[in-house]
Design a protein around this motif. Sequence first.
Motif, PDB file in Angstrom:
ATOM      1  N   MET A   1       0.835  -1.193   0.000  1.00 25.19           N
ATOM      2  CA  MET A   1       0.000   0.000   0.000  1.00 25.19           C
ATOM      3  C   MET A   1       0.874   1.249   0.000  1.00 25.19           C
ATOM      4  N   LEU A   2       0.333   2.356  -0.522  1.00 26.11           N
ATOM      5  CA  LEU A   2       1.083   3.600  -0.601  1.00 26.11           C
ATOM      6  C   LEU A   2       0.920   4.463   0.647  1.00 26.11           C
ATOM      7  N   PHE A   3       0.191   3.941   1.654  1.00 21.43           N
ATOM      8  CA  PHE A   3       0.024   4.669   2.903  1.00 21.43           C
ATOM      9  C   PHE A   3       0.029   3.667   4.049  1.00 21.43           C
ATOM     10  N   ASP A   4       0.282   4.150   5.251  1.00 24.02           N
ATOM     11  CA  ASP A   4       0.485   3.289   6.405  1.00 24.02           C
ATOM     12  C   ASP A   4      -0.847   2.801   6.977  1.00 24.02           C
ATOM     13  N   THR A   5      -0.995   1.495   7.056  1.00 21.80           N
ATOM     14  CA  THR A   5      -2.220   0.909   7.612  1.00 21.80           C
ATOM     15  C   THR A   5      -1.978   0.296   8.989  1.00 21.80           C
ATOM     16  N   ALA A   6      -0.805   0.535   9.559  1.00 18.85           N
ATOM     17  CA  ALA A   6      -0.444  -0.115  10.819  1.00 18.85           C
ATOM     18  C   ALA A   6      -1.329   0.322  11.983  1.00 18.85           C
ATOM     19  N   LYS A   7      -1.914   1.510  11.885  1.00 20.93           N
ATOM     20  CA  LYS A   7      -2.725   2.017  12.997  1.00 20.93           C
ATOM     21  C   LYS A   7      -4.158   1.469  12.994  1.00 20.93           C
ATOM     22  N   ILE A   8      -4.545   0.773  11.946  1.00 18.70           N
ATOM     23  CA  ILE A   8      -5.898   0.214  11.865  1.00 18.70           C
ATOM     24  C   ILE A   8      -6.094  -0.825  12.972  1.00 18.70           C
ATOM     25  N   SER A   9      -7.227  -0.742  13.668  1.00 21.99           N
ATOM     26  CA  SER A   9      -7.548  -1.726  14.696  1.00 21.99           C
ATOM     27  C   SER A   9      -8.915  -2.329  14.410  1.00 21.99           C
ATOM     28  N   VAL A  10      -9.213  -3.410  15.109  1.00 19.57           N
ATOM     29  CA  VAL A  10     -10.543  -4.023  15.051  1.00 19.57           C
ATOM     30  C   VAL A  10     -11.136  -3.922  16.455  1.00 19.57           C
ATOM     31  N   ASP A  11     -12.139  -3.063  16.624  1.00 22.83           N
ATOM     32  CA  ASP A  11     -12.723  -2.797  17.933  1.00 22.83           C
ATOM     33  C   ASP A  11     -14.041  -3.561  18.098  1.00 22.83           C
ATOM     34  N   ILE A  12     -14.181  -4.214  19.218  1.00 22.52           N
ATOM     35  CA  ILE A  12     -15.368  -5.025  19.495  1.00 22.52           C
ATOM     36  C   ILE A  12     -16.508  -4.150  20.024  1.00 22.52           C
ATOM     37  N   VAL A  13     -17.701  -4.364  19.483  1.00 20.07           N
ATOM     38  CA  VAL A  13     -18.908  -3.686  19.965  1.00 20.07           C
ATOM     39  C   VAL A  13     -19.603  -4.609  20.950  1.00 20.07           C
ATOM     40  N   GLU A  14     -20.017  -4.047  22.084  1.00 22.83           N
ATOM     41  CA  GLU A  14     -20.655  -4.870  23.100  1.00 22.83           C
ATOM     42  C   GLU A  14     -21.987  -4.269  23.530  1.00 22.83           C
ATOM     43  N   ASN A  15     -23.020  -5.088  23.580  1.00 18.00           N
ATOM     44  CA  ASN A  15     -24.275  -4.702  24.207  1.00 18.00           C
ATOM     45  C   ASN A  15     -25.068  -5.970  24.549  1.00 18.00           C
ATOM     46  N   ASP A  16     -26.091  -5.828  25.351  1.00 11.70           N
ATOM     47  CA  ASP A  16     -26.844  -6.981  25.836  1.00 11.70           C
ATOM     48  C   ASP A  16     -27.517  -7.757  24.710  1.00 11.70           C
ATOM     49  N   CYS A  17     -27.984  -7.023  23.697  1.00  7.25           N
ATOM     50  CA  CYS A  17     -28.670  -7.679  22.586  1.00  7.25           C
ATOM     51  C   CYS A  17     -27.737  -8.632  21.846  1.00  7.25           C
ATOM     52  N   LEU A  18     -26.491  -8.209  21.620  1.00  6.17           N
ATOM     53  CA  LEU A  18     -25.522  -9.053  20.912  1.00  6.17           C
ATOM     54  C   LEU A  18     -25.210 -10.309  21.713  1.00  6.17           C
ATOM     55  N   ILE A  19     -25.083 -10.149  23.029  1.00  2.02           N
ATOM     56  CA  ILE A  19     -24.818 -11.308  23.883  1.00  2.02           C
ATOM     57  C   ILE A  19     -26.011 -12.273  23.846  1.00  2.02           C
ATOM     58  N   ARG A  20     -27.191 -11.714  23.930  1.00  2.82           N
ATOM     59  CA  ARG A  20     -28.414 -12.532  23.957  1.00  2.82           C
ATOM     60  C   ARG A  20     -28.589 -13.327  22.663  1.00  2.82           C
ATOM     61  N   LYS A  21     -28.215 -12.720  21.555  1.00  2.00           N
ATOM     62  CA  LYS A  21     -28.419 -13.365  20.255  1.00  2.00           C
ATOM     63  C   LYS A  21     -27.167 -14.113  19.761  1.00  2.00           C
ATOM     64  N   ASN A  22     -26.113 -14.104  20.597  1.00  2.00           N
ATOM     65  CA  ASN A  22     -24.876 -14.800  20.246  1.00  2.00           C
ATOM     66  C   ASN A  22     -24.331 -14.321  18.899  1.00  2.00           C
ATOM     67  N   ILE A  23     -24.239 -12.996  18.760  1.00  2.00           N
ATOM     68  CA  ILE A  23     -23.723 -12.393  17.535  1.00  2.00           C
ATOM     69  C   ILE A  23     -22.545 -11.489  17.882  1.00  2.00           C
ATOM     70  N   SER A  24     -21.492 -11.590  17.109  1.00  2.00           N
ATOM     71  CA  SER A  24     -20.304 -10.759  17.291  1.00  2.00           C
ATOM     72  C   SER A  24     -20.311  -9.622  16.274  1.00  2.00           C
ATOM     73  N   VAL A  25     -20.120  -8.387  16.768  1.00  2.00           N
ATOM     74  CA  VAL A  25     -20.000  -7.221  15.889  1.00  2.00           C
ATOM     75  C   VAL A  25     -18.705  -6.494  16.232  1.00  2.00           C
ATOM     76  N   SER A  26     -17.896  -6.242  15.235  1.00  2.00           N
ATOM     77  CA  SER A  26     -16.670  -5.469  15.426  1.00  2.00           C
ATOM     78  C   SER A  26     -16.562  -4.396  14.350  1.00  2.00           C
ATOM     79  N   VAL A  27     -15.722  -3.404  14.605  1.00  4.90           N
ATOM     80  CA  VAL A  27     -15.556  -2.282  13.687  1.00  4.90           C
ATOM     81  C   VAL A  27     -14.109  -2.238  13.206  1.00  4.90           C
ATOM     82  N   LEU A  28     -13.919  -2.335  11.897  1.00 10.99           N
ATOM     83  CA  LEU A  28     -12.598  -2.194  11.300  1.00 10.99           C
ATOM     84  C   LEU A  28     -12.301  -0.710  11.203  1.00 10.99           C
ATOM     85  N   ARG A  29     -11.388  -0.220  12.024  1.00  6.03           N
ATOM     86  CA  ARG A  29     -11.187   1.215  12.203  1.00  6.03           C
ATOM     87  C   ARG A  29     -10.275   1.808  11.124  1.00  6.03           C
ATOM     88  N   LEU A  30     -10.810   1.905   9.907  1.00  6.33           N
ATOM     89  CA  LEU A  30     -10.061   2.531   8.823  1.00  6.33           C
ATOM     90  C   LEU A  30      -9.873   4.030   9.074  1.00  6.33           C
TER      91      LEU A  30
END
Length: 298
Positions: free
Chosen positions: A1-30
Amino acid sequence: MLFDTAKISVDIVENDCLIRKNISVSVLRLDKIHPVASGNKLFKLHYFLQDALASSQQGLVTFGGAYSNHLLATAFACTAAGLKSIGLVRGEKPDKLSPTLQACIQYGMKLHFLSRAEYSNRQADNSMNQFQEEWKNFTLVPEGGYHAKGAAGAALITQLIEEDTTHICTALGTATTLAGLMKGAKKKQQIVGVPVLKGMTDIDKRIAYLTGTPNTATLLNDYHFGGYAKKTPALLHFMNTFYEENNIPTDFVYTAKMMFAVLDSVEKNVFPEGSKIVCLHTGGLQGNSSLRAGTLIF
């Protein structure tokens, strides 16, 4: 790549609904690539920049409005690559430039303002003759990177996503990033798009143009909150609550609408139990500067 992507992280979203439904949601922090110019826009520019450098072009020329993330990303990327940039801006020059256009100038972009009629006819033959000499040694980039090269660049984003991801979600404007994700995704990964414009009826046609294949993405419509760059108190409240709970800032044009759509769809059982969802944070946080001070808590 022509620019630095090292700072990109994957952050986990947490709430009761996700736990209840057994679903994982994360955000790719571009959005973390750069504090101002970041996100999917830089990926969409990748092959335009590469081609300009390989062919010894002076830089890139492209189009956008007064609050265009694409213009700002182009200005930043060109400076980083040692290229010049020209931005053709929709509308007459205002008395005071938007923060986005001011930042474009800071990154060396030369701005030309076009009337809305000129801008609408920009692809017509001979409509841009006044600039042809200046463009002679520049690579032309369609607005939003809407081109097969832009989609190919967006496809690189999928290299940052784990193979066991079941759904990859993105906001969509030109549909270039959506097309890129379709090109780069693994066979069993479902691409989900959230249109931020009201009444987008040509997405299938756009995907066919960008990829040469049918549209296989799932669309979560009716989360545009009134249309492009429109917002409601409910959306702004969601942005503040989402930041409070997850420490993830969003912009009201793209990412906030996409996250609202995804979490609302989880509650409505659109995603099956056990889904592992990755949402793209497409940057553009500087657009929040147009909001009244104190509207957001971040």
